[in-house]
Write a protein that holds these residues in place. Structure first.
Motif, PDB file in Angstrom:
ATOM      1  N   THR A  29      46.457 -13.789  52.356  1.00 23.65           N
ATOM      2  CA  THR A  29      47.122 -13.829  53.736  1.00 23.65           C
ATOM      3  C   THR A  29      48.736 -13.507  53.834  1.00 23.65           C
ATOM      4  O   THR A  29      49.100 -14.122  52.595  1.00 23.65           O
ATOM      5  N   THR A  30      48.991 -13.336  54.877  1.00 24.44           N
ATOM      6  CA  THR A  30      50.524 -13.440  55.061  1.00 24.44           C
ATOM      7  C   THR A  30      50.851 -13.948  56.337  1.00 24.44           C
ATOM      8  O   THR A  30      50.219 -14.210  57.124  1.00 24.44           O
ATOM      9  N   THR A  31      52.146 -13.939  56.396  1.00 28.45           N
ATOM     10  CA  THR A  31      52.505 -14.262  57.958  1.00 28.45           C
ATOM     11  C   THR A  31      52.035 -13.320  59.200  1.00 28.45           C
ATOM     12  O   THR A  31      52.045 -12.127  58.681  1.00 28.45           O
ATOM     13  N   GLN A  37      50.133 -13.157  66.074  1.00 26.68           N
ATOM     14  CA  GLN A  37      50.635 -14.557  66.321  1.00 26.68           C
ATOM     15  C   GLN A  37      50.186 -15.308  67.472  1.00 26.68           C
ATOM     16  O   GLN A  37      49.882 -16.583  67.242  1.00 26.68           O
ATOM     17  N   HIS A  40      47.017 -17.053  65.554  1.00 26.67           N
ATOM     18  CA  HIS A  40      47.092 -17.810  64.261  1.00 26.67           C
ATOM     19  C   HIS A  40      48.299 -17.542  63.597  1.00 26.67           C
ATOM     20  O   HIS A  40      48.933 -16.282  63.789  1.00 26.67           O
ATOM     21  N   HIS A  41      49.047 -18.318  62.931  1.00 26.62           N
ATOM     22  CA  HIS A  41      50.254 -17.944  62.093  1.00 26.62           C
ATOM     23  C   HIS A  41      50.009 -17.206  61.074  1.00 26.62           C
ATOM     24  O   HIS A  41      50.972 -16.838  60.392  1.00 26.62           O
ATOM     25  N   ARG A  42      48.773 -16.954  60.355  1.00 23.77           N
ATOM     26  CA  ARG A  42      48.489 -16.084  59.127  1.00 23.77           C
ATOM     27  C   ARG A  42      47.396 -15.240  59.503  1.00 23.77           C
ATOM     28  O   ARG A  42      46.894 -15.230  60.423  1.00 23.77           O
TER      29      ARG A  42
END
Length: 65
Positions: A29-31, A37, A40-42
């Motif tokens: 996963t990444t930002t 966004q 979810h933040h990932r």
């Protein structure tokens, strides 16, 4: 409408646990990007099509792509 393939970056491994093979896998996963966004933040790393062959090649150990 034509559907296109999507590839996510992931890793898998096989090891022995009490003499039995154990397969495991993970999605990298990444930002989250701007679109994701709000959920979810990932988010999963989505591989561009031109990197699929390199990603799947077991001879390549370069971690930069």
């Amino acid at each position: 409408m034509q559907e296109e393939l999507l590839a996510l970056a992931g890793l898998w491994e096989m090891c022995q646990l009490e003499g039995q093979p154990l397969l495991s896998c993970t999605i990298i996963t990444t930002t989250a990007n701007a679109m994701m966004q709000k959920y979810h933040h990932r988010m999963p790393v989505i591989l561009p099509k031109d990197s699929w062959q390199s990603w799947l090649d077991p001879e390549i150990e370069d971690e930069s792509f």
